[in-house]
Scaffold this active site. Structure first.
Site, PDB file in Angstrom:
ATOM      1  N   SER A 119       0.829  -1.213   0.000  1.00 55.30           N
ATOM      2  CA  SER A 119       0.000   0.000   0.000  1.00 55.30           C
ATOM      3  C   SER A 119       0.858   1.256   0.000  1.00 55.30           C
ATOM      4  O   SER A 119       0.567   2.223  -0.693  1.00 55.30           O
ATOM      5  CB  SER A 119      -0.870   0.056   1.260  1.00 55.30           C
ATOM      6  OG  SER A 119      -1.679  -1.061   1.354  1.00 55.30           O
ATOM      7  N   HIS A 140      -0.840  -2.904  -7.487  1.00 54.45           N
ATOM      8  CA  HIS A 140      -1.624  -2.548  -6.297  1.00 54.45           C
ATOM      9  C   HIS A 140      -3.118  -2.634  -6.576  1.00 54.45           C
ATOM     10  O   HIS A 140      -3.680  -1.797  -7.278  1.00 54.45           O
ATOM     11  CB  HIS A 140      -1.224  -1.135  -5.835  1.00 54.45           C
ATOM     12  CG  HIS A 140      -1.874  -0.730  -4.565  1.00 54.45           C
ATOM     13  ND1 HIS A 140      -2.294   0.546  -4.309  1.00 54.45           N
ATOM     14  CD2 HIS A 140      -2.201  -1.447  -3.464  1.00 54.45           C
ATOM     15  CE1 HIS A 140      -2.837   0.598  -3.109  1.00 54.45           C
ATOM     16  NE2 HIS A 140      -2.792  -0.606  -2.575  1.00 54.45           N
ATOM     17  N   GLU A 152      -3.177  -0.029  -9.613  1.00 63.30           N
ATOM     18  CA  GLU A 152      -2.035   0.870  -9.811  1.00 63.30           C
ATOM     19  C   GLU A 152      -0.825   0.002 -10.156  1.00 63.30           C
ATOM     20  O   GLU A 152      -0.449  -0.880  -9.376  1.00 63.30           O
ATOM     21  CB  GLU A 152      -1.758   1.671  -8.531  1.00 63.30           C
ATOM     22  CG  GLU A 152      -2.810   2.727  -8.223  1.00 63.30           C
ATOM     23  CD  GLU A 152      -2.542   3.483  -6.920  1.00 63.30           C
ATOM     24  OE1 GLU A 152      -2.841   4.679  -6.853  1.00 63.30           O
ATOM     25  OE2 GLU A 152      -2.042   2.860  -5.947  1.00 63.30           O
ATOM     26  N   ASN A 190      -3.733   5.921  -2.156  1.00 58.49           N
ATOM     27  CA  ASN A 190      -3.517   5.976  -0.704  1.00 58.49           C
ATOM     28  C   ASN A 190      -2.906   7.298  -0.262  1.00 58.49           C
ATOM     29  O   ASN A 190      -3.099   7.738   0.870  1.00 58.49           O
ATOM     30  CB  ASN A 190      -2.659   4.804  -0.233  1.00 58.49           C
ATOM     31  CG  ASN A 190      -3.463   3.515  -0.220  1.00 58.49           C
ATOM     32  OD1 ASN A 190      -4.680   3.538  -0.072  1.00 58.49           O
ATOM     33  ND2 ASN A 190      -2.790   2.390  -0.394  1.00 58.49           N
TER      34      ASN A 190
HETATM   35  N1  3HC Z   1     -16.143  -9.950  -3.034  1.00 51.53           N
HETATM   36  C1  3HC Z   1     -16.855 -10.072  -4.177  1.00 51.53           C
HETATM   37  N2  3HC Z   1     -17.895  -9.264  -4.500  1.00 51.53           N
HETATM   38  C2  3HC Z   1     -18.245  -8.329  -3.604  1.00 51.53           C
HETATM   39  C3  3HC Z   1     -17.568  -8.147  -2.388  1.00 51.53           C
HETATM   40  C4  3HC Z   1     -16.475  -9.006  -2.115  1.00 51.53           C
HETATM   41  N3  3HC Z   1     -15.757  -8.902  -1.005  1.00 51.53           N
HETATM   42  N4  3HC Z   1     -18.139  -7.121  -1.712  1.00 51.53           N
HETATM   43  C5  3HC Z   1     -19.145  -6.671  -2.480  1.00 51.53           C
HETATM   44  N5  3HC Z   1     -19.193  -7.390  -3.606  1.00 51.53           N
HETATM   45  C6  3HC Z   1     -20.115  -7.203  -4.735  1.00 51.53           C
HETATM   46  C7  3HC Z   1     -21.513  -7.686  -4.396  1.00 51.53           C
HETATM   47  O1  3HC Z   1     -21.643  -9.058  -4.700  1.00 51.53           O
HETATM   48  C8  3HC Z   1     -22.373  -6.811  -5.274  1.00 51.53           C
HETATM   49  O2  3HC Z   1     -22.374  -7.336  -6.594  1.00 51.53           O
HETATM   50  P1  3HC Z   1     -23.674  -7.200  -7.539  1.00 51.53           P
HETATM   51  O3  3HC Z   1     -23.944  -5.728  -7.646  1.00 51.53           O
HETATM   52  O4  3HC Z   1     -23.231  -7.827  -8.833  1.00 51.53           O
HETATM   53  O5  3HC Z   1     -24.754  -7.935  -6.826  1.00 51.53           O
HETATM   54  C9  3HC Z   1     -21.598  -5.487  -5.334  1.00 51.53           C
HETATM   55  O6  3HC Z   1     -20.250  -5.796  -4.984  1.00 51.53           O
HETATM   56  C10 3HC Z   1     -22.157  -4.470  -4.385  1.00 51.53           C
HETATM   57  O7  3HC Z   1     -22.107  -5.040  -3.077  1.00 51.53           O
HETATM   58  P2  3HC Z   1     -23.235  -4.845  -1.967  1.00 51.53           P
HETATM   59  O8  3HC Z   1     -24.558  -4.579  -2.614  1.00 51.53           O
HETATM   60  O9  3HC Z   1     -23.109  -5.937  -0.978  1.00 51.53           O
HETATM   61  O10 3HC Z   1     -22.782  -3.598  -1.134  1.00 51.53           O
HETATM   62  P3  3HC Z   1     -22.514  -2.127  -1.572  1.00 51.53           P
HETATM   63  O11 3HC Z   1     -23.319  -1.702  -2.756  1.00 51.53           O
HETATM   64  O12 3HC Z   1     -22.638  -1.397  -0.304  1.00 51.53           O
HETATM   65  O13 3HC Z   1     -20.971  -2.140  -2.055  1.00 51.53           O
HETATM   66  C11 3HC Z   1     -18.648  -1.977  -1.707  1.00 51.53           C
HETATM   67  C12 3HC Z   1     -19.956  -2.613  -1.243  1.00 51.53           C
HETATM   68  C13 3HC Z   1     -18.336  -2.448  -3.143  1.00 51.53           C
HETATM   69  C14 3HC Z   1     -17.573  -2.475  -0.759  1.00 51.53           C
HETATM   70  C15 3HC Z   1     -18.817  -0.408  -1.706  1.00 51.53           C
HETATM   71  O14 3HC Z   1     -19.265   0.012  -0.453  1.00 51.53           O
HETATM   72  C16 3HC Z   1     -17.535   0.318  -2.049  1.00 51.53           C
HETATM   73  O15 3HC Z   1     -17.164   0.447  -3.207  1.00 51.53           O
HETATM   74  N6  3HC Z   1     -16.837   0.826  -0.998  1.00 51.53           N
HETATM   75  C17 3HC Z   1     -15.569   1.544  -1.160  1.00 51.53           C
HETATM   76  C18 3HC Z   1     -14.461   0.556  -1.220  1.00 51.53           C
HETATM   77  C19 3HC Z   1     -13.138   1.245  -1.390  1.00 51.53           C
HETATM   78  O16 3HC Z   1     -13.028   2.457  -1.444  1.00 51.53           O
HETATM   79  N7  3HC Z   1     -12.109   0.428  -1.475  1.00 51.53           N
HETATM   80  C20 3HC Z   1     -10.748   0.911  -1.559  1.00 51.53           C
HETATM   81  C21 3HC Z   1     -10.087   0.854  -0.201  1.00 51.53           C
HETATM   82  S1  3HC Z   1      -8.412   1.388  -0.259  1.00 51.53           S
HETATM   83  C22 3HC Z   1      -7.544   0.002  -0.658  1.00 51.53           C
HETATM   84  O17 3HC Z   1      -8.055  -1.074  -0.839  1.00 51.53           O
HETATM   85  C23 3HC Z   1      -6.073   0.208  -0.799  1.00 51.53           C
HETATM   86  C24 3HC Z   1      -5.284  -0.581   0.211  1.00 51.53           C
HETATM   87  O18 3HC Z   1      -3.911  -0.432  -0.130  1.00 51.53           O
HETATM   88  C25 3HC Z   1      -5.509  -0.148   1.631  1.00 51.53           C
END
Ligand code: 3HC
Length: 298
Positions: A119, A140, A152, A190
């Site tokens: 990260s 990433h 990335e 990040n």
């Molecule tokens: N695995 C597979 N599919 C998943 C999943 C997982 N862990 N989590 C959610 N999904 C899928 C669901 O199956 C659903 O698919 P569908 O629309 O085809 O039915 C879709 O994603 C939407 O999920 P939900 O309806 O359950 O829930 P939400 O609409 O609330 O979405 C979320 C959940 C996708 C996690 C959304 O809240 C989101 O995009 N959040 C932001 C996530 C983010 O910013 N991530 C980046 C973090 S920083 C990082 O990772 C960097 C690292 O270095 C720290």
């Protein structure tokens, strides 16, 4: 170069998320559990992710079985010897990662691409312990890897253009939208996201709003899927604190230092969703804001 078999070192959230993506995109995957213990939990988590898709009518059971057949989960690092691409996703500790890259140099062919899903650590520092440096880069992914489109691709100091091009084509081939980023601390996402979450925590400490009101404001006012506290809990407060410390270490600006509340929660073992408590208490349905944080305590 066509990447047919991908090695993943580390079977945590990101390692398994990448295994899901690669296997679903038709690649063979060798996932190596990097910490002691059996591979059963990782295998069950991976299978559970695809079974959920079957249960929701998004995938045939036969397709799930074919995908899982392409994945080997093992504790033997040597099993990645024939992979054309290896992605490490182990603990965010530079000494541990450098030692792994040194071993991968001996295990893998000189042509294999060696990449890190770090990260905020320096990919160039990992490259520095390698003999064949041009094939080292960052790759990433974002959590949840099956959903988030961005990758990335990190251009470390001696990464060759060919390596970047192969990784770019690979990412597009597996359905992702990559961007190439120079190897600077936190890369693009990040570097911007971490101070954003830190600012939200400081805002809470000043009493500007509550956890829920700040989250709601950012979701409804800035069109984001999660507010900053939901996101921090989702990423893991230990990870957010480590990202903050690494960026602070680099830029030495107080603005990037981990806020008091973040460190205290991490010290208490409240790491967010994975421990069922962080800024929110996930033992309640729906989750409620952590009552211990209801008053400003900067
Ligand atoms: N695995 C597979 N599919 C998943 C999943 C997982 N862990 N989590 C959610 N999904 C899928 C669901 O199956 C659903 O698919 P569908 O629309 O085809 O039915 C879709 O994603 C939407 O999920 P939900 O309806 O359950 O829930 P939400 O609409 O609330 O979405 C979320 C959940 C996708 C996690 C959304 O809240 C989101 O995009 N959040 C932001 C996530 C983010 O910013 N991530 C980046 C973090 S920083 C990082 O990772 C960097 C690292 O270095 C720290």
């Amino acid at each position: 170069m066509k990447i047919k078999t991908v090695g993943i070192i580390g079977t945590g959230t990101m390692g398994l998320g990448m295994a899901h993506v690669f296997a679903q995109a038709g690649r063979n995957v060798v996932a190596v559990k990097a910490t002691p213990g059996s591979t059963e939990k990782a295998e069950a988590t991976l299978a559970g992710g695809f079974s959920r898709l079957v249960d929701r009518g998004k995938m045939e059971a036969s397709e799930r079985d074919a995908i899982l057949d392409r994945v080997t989960v093992t504790t033997d690092e040597g099993a990645v010897a024939d992979c054309e691409l290896v992605v490490e996703s182990i603990i965010e500790d530079i000494a541990t990662k450098k030692a792994l890259f040194e071993r991968l140099e001996d295990i893998c062919t000189p042509e294999a691409l060696l990449t890190s899903n770090t990260s905020t650590l320096s990919v160039t520092a990992m490259m520095a312990v390698c003999k064949h440096r041009g094939r080292v880069a960052g790759l990433h992914f974002f959590n949840p890897a099956p959903v988030m489109k961005l990758v990335e691709i990190i251009h470390a100091f001696e990464t060759t253009d060919t390596t970047l091009q192969v990784l770019d084509e690979f990412c597009k081939d597996i359905g992702k939208d990559p961007v190439i980023v120079q190897d600077t601390t936190g890369f693009i996402v990040n570097r911007l996201l971490t101070p954003y979450m830190l600012n939200a925590i400081r805002m809470l400490e000043r009493g500007t709003g509550t956890i829920e009101s700040i989250d709601q404001a950012m979701k409804l006012g800035a069109g984001l899927p999660m507010g900053p506290f939901e996101l921090a809990d989702y990423i893991g407060l230990d990870v957010v604190e480590a990202m903050s410390s690494n960026i602070f270490e680099d830029v030495r600006s107080e603005h990037h230092a981990p806020p008091h509340t973040l460190t205290r929660l991490r010290q208490l073992g409240y790491l967010g969703r994975k421990t069922k408590k962080g800024f929110y208490d996930y033992s309640q349905k729906p989750p409620v804001q952590n009552p211990d944080l209801a008053h400003p305590f900067a």
